[in-house]
Design a protein around this motif. Structure first.
Motif, PDB file in Angstrom:
ATOM      1  N   LYS A 269      39.271 -62.993  20.886  1.00 41.26           N
ATOM      2  CA  LYS A 269      39.092 -64.316  21.490  1.00 41.26           C
ATOM      3  C   LYS A 269      38.627 -65.299  20.425  1.00 41.26           C
ATOM      4  O   LYS A 269      37.790 -64.941  19.593  1.00 41.26           O
ATOM      5  N   ASN A 270      39.222 -66.448  20.411  1.00 36.97           N
ATOM      6  CA  ASN A 270      38.744 -67.475  19.479  1.00 36.97           C
ATOM      7  C   ASN A 270      37.435 -68.066  19.998  1.00 36.97           C
ATOM      8  O   ASN A 270      37.328 -68.357  21.185  1.00 36.97           O
ATOM      9  N   LEU A 271      36.489 -68.213  19.071  1.00 37.49           N
ATOM     10  CA  LEU A 271      35.188 -68.722  19.487  1.00 37.49           C
ATOM     11  C   LEU A 271      35.134 -70.242  19.332  1.00 37.49           C
ATOM     12  O   LEU A 271      35.713 -70.800  18.408  1.00 37.49           O
ATOM     13  N   SER A 272      34.392 -70.869  20.275  1.00 40.10           N
ATOM     14  CA  SER A 272      34.164 -72.324  20.131  1.00 40.10           C
ATOM     15  C   SER A 272      33.057 -72.542  19.099  1.00 40.10           C
ATOM     16  O   SER A 272      32.384 -71.583  18.686  1.00 40.10           O
ATOM     17  N   ASP A 273      32.855 -73.804  18.714  1.00 41.15           N
ATOM     18  CA  ASP A 273      31.815 -74.117  17.709  1.00 41.15           C
ATOM     19  C   ASP A 273      30.440 -73.652  18.166  1.00 41.15           C
ATOM     20  O   ASP A 273      29.652 -73.110  17.395  1.00 41.15           O
ATOM     21  N   GLU A 274      30.152 -73.892  19.440  1.00 39.83           N
ATOM     22  CA  GLU A 274      28.842 -73.510  19.972  1.00 39.83           C
ATOM     23  C   GLU A 274      28.675 -71.999  19.942  1.00 39.83           C
ATOM     24  O   GLU A 274      27.593 -71.487  19.611  1.00 39.83           O
ATOM     25  N   GLU A 275      29.745 -71.280  20.276  1.00 36.19           N
ATOM     26  CA  GLU A 275      29.682 -69.814  20.267  1.00 36.19           C
ATOM     27  C   GLU A 275      29.487 -69.292  18.835  1.00 36.19           C
ATOM     28  O   GLU A 275      28.779 -68.307  18.615  1.00 36.19           O
TER      29      GLU A 275
ATOM     30  N   PHE B 105      33.110 -73.214  10.642  1.00 36.81           N
ATOM     31  CA  PHE B 105      33.798 -73.078  11.927  1.00 36.81           C
ATOM     32  C   PHE B 105      35.260 -72.626  11.828  1.00 36.81           C
ATOM     33  O   PHE B 105      35.857 -72.283  12.829  1.00 36.81           O
ATOM     34  N   GLN B 106      35.813 -72.620  10.590  1.00 35.57           N
ATOM     35  CA  GLN B 106      37.230 -72.216  10.479  1.00 35.57           C
ATOM     36  C   GLN B 106      37.439 -71.026   9.555  1.00 35.57           C
ATOM     37  O   GLN B 106      38.202 -70.125   9.878  1.00 35.57           O
TER      38      GLN B 106
END
Lengths: 372, 144
Positions: free
Chosen positions: A129-135, A113-114
């Motif tokens: 755009k920064n993605l969320s964990d789900e994305e 995730f990072q």
């Protein structure tokens, strides 16, 4: 014992003891007759009455192993089978170390995730755009094919009832397995019972882990089955590669990984401006010390001492960090990649080797075959 | 021999390795297991005299004794044990422990009746059929 349990031989079970068919020779027959006549075939052992020899359907059976003792010491008696049964049991309820590492472990979460979002192309066009964990999980799902069985496993993973029942039973201190009913058994049937009892024992020994797992699973109960399937797939395979970035599980190290980025072919020039084409390779960093960049493949380069795999890249003024964090991993990989592609100075001939042969030529690593 | 020597001698004798004696149970039990003999073998054993009375047995060539490695301690299941004991009871002679095949078990009784004084060396070396034919020929020769 293994042969007995794998056979169709008829055994008798009474008060937690296995009775085997008695084998005869004249001496044994005499002793048996004497025992049966004197009534000493029945002995008092502690609280329960157990017989040395019993006669069922005209067959004599003799008292041998204690089932309780067999079960208690099964790990020592048959280590291979115990390990196999234990793994099967833990896998059935997704209690394996690999699943723990993805749902509890920080390392894989950090990589996934990072670190990964930094190296892969997430957005189309000019979007930033920064993605969320789900994305990110959706993105992984688009990029890789997840076999169907992981979706099925995700459904069972979400079903908390079996684990809750086991935990409740353990907390209520119910007996963890039912002793077999007294009577005749075939070897195979007794083996089935023994395996079930070993499973129950394994689960009892993992009580703490079950409690922790249940807590985490309750948190994940709202997660999409697709996401759980992806995580289970990663836990099982331990590796992933998207757009030249990837990670793979280290053999023999618990929950440790190699994080890598692929470098395509690149050209370096020597002192006389002659070009050398270097093949593609993977620059990697381990999640376990030393935190230094290295080339995974068998490779030669002015910054690598020899021509072999897993060599650290020689970098001046590089201070390796002390811990594995996303920022450190990204920095190490970037430095390694940059050093390989742009670090060689043809004028200074820096590194372990020079691309061109110098006046005082000591043949160590030769790059003539890369010349174009 | 004084007392000291006597004690030393008896102790040395006790310490000496004793050869395992041929045990009829081990021998027959091994054969029962090896050839998977059943109860029907007992009826064959009962009728062996009838088979031998005619011209069924002819001297064609010397039959060799089948090599056999019987176990030192035989343990048998209930059925095997009862069959072994039945064979021993039925045959009931000292030649039985030298039998190396079911065929020899059958010939044990007739051979013993012809000559009960055969030595262990002969019994170990020659097939019972050979010995039986030899003894029968000898008996016929004596009659004539």
């Amino acid at each position: 014992m293994r042969q007995l349990l794998n056979s169709d031989l008829e055994l008798f079970v009474e008060s937690d003891f296995i009775y085997l068919p008695l084998l005869f020779d004249p001496e044994i027959e005499k002793e048996t007759q004497a025992l049966l006549q004197s009534g000493r075939a029945v002995e008092n052992s502690g609280e329960t009455e157990s017989k040395i020899i019993v006669k069922i359907k005209d067959i004599h059976f003799i008292k041998t192993l204690s089932l309780h003792s067999l079960l208690k010491n099964y790990e020592e008696i048959n280590a291979y089978s115990y390990k196999h049964l234990r793994n099967a049991c833990l896998q059935k309820y997704h209690l394996t170390r690999e699943v723990d590492s993805i749902f509890f472990g920080e390392t894989l979460n950090t990589i996934l995730f990072q670190v990964m979002p930094y190296f892969v192309r997430k957005n189309r066009g000019l979007q930033r755009k920064n993605l969320s964990d789900e994305e990110i999980l959706d993105f992984v799902g688009e990029k890789i094919h997840i076999p169907g069985r992981y979706y099925k496993e995700a459904e069972t993973f979400g079903d908390l009832q079996p684990l809750q029942a086991i935990l409740k039973g353990l907390e209520d201190e119910k007996p963890i397995y039912k002793p077999p009913v007294n009577g005749l058994f075939t070897g195979r049937k007794l083996r089935e019972w023994l395996h079930e009892a070993v499973h129950a024992n394994v689960l009892a020994s993992e009580q703490k882990r079950i409690a922790e797992t249940l807590k985490v699973r309750e948190q994940f109960s709202q997660a999409k089955p697709k996401h759980i399937a992806i995580l289970l797939y990663l836990a099982d395979t331990g590796s992933l590669e998207i757009d030249g970035f990837g990670f793979t599980r280290k053999n023999g190290y618990k929950g440790e990984y190699f994080v890598y980025k692929r470098v395509g072919e690149f050209v370096l020039k020597d002192y006389y401006a002659r070009s050398y084409l270097f093949p593609a390779c993977r620059v990697a960093v381990s999640t376990y010390t030393p935190f230094r960049p290295f080339v995974m493949e068998k490779y030669k380069h002015p910054f690598l001492l020899r021509h072999k795999s897993g060599q650290e890249i020689c970098m001046q003024h590089f201070a390796p960090p002390n811990e594995f964090t996303a920022e450190n991993a990204i920095r190490i990989l970037e430095e390694g990649l940059t050093a390989l592609r742009y670090g060689y100075n043809a004028r200074r001939r820096n590194g372990y080797h020079s691309l061109d042969r110098t006046w005082v030529y000591i043949p160590t690593i030769d790059f003539e075959d890369y010349r174009i | 021999m004084n007392l000291l020597h006597h004690i030393k001698h008896t102790r040395a004798k006790q310490k000496r390795k004793q050869p395992i004696k041929r045990d009829v149970f081990n021998q027959i039990c091994s054969l029962v297991k090896q050839y998977d003999l059943k109860e029907s073998f007992l009826s064959v054993l009962d009728n062996v005299e009838d088979d031998l009375s005619g011209e069924n047995l002819k001297f064609n060539r010397v039959k060799l004794k089948a090599p056999m490695e019987s176990s030192l301690f035989s343990l048998a299941t209930k059925d095997e044990y009862s069959l072994t004991m039945s064979i021993i009871d039925k045959v009931n002679n000292s030649y039985l422990k030298f039998a190396h095949s079911p065929e020899e078990i059958l010939l044990c009784g007739p051979l013993y009746r012809l000559n009960p004084t055969l030595g262990p060396e002969k019994l170990m070396r020659y097939h019972f059929e050979t010995l039986f034919l030899h003894e029968r020929a000898k008996a016929n020769h004596m009659k004539t």
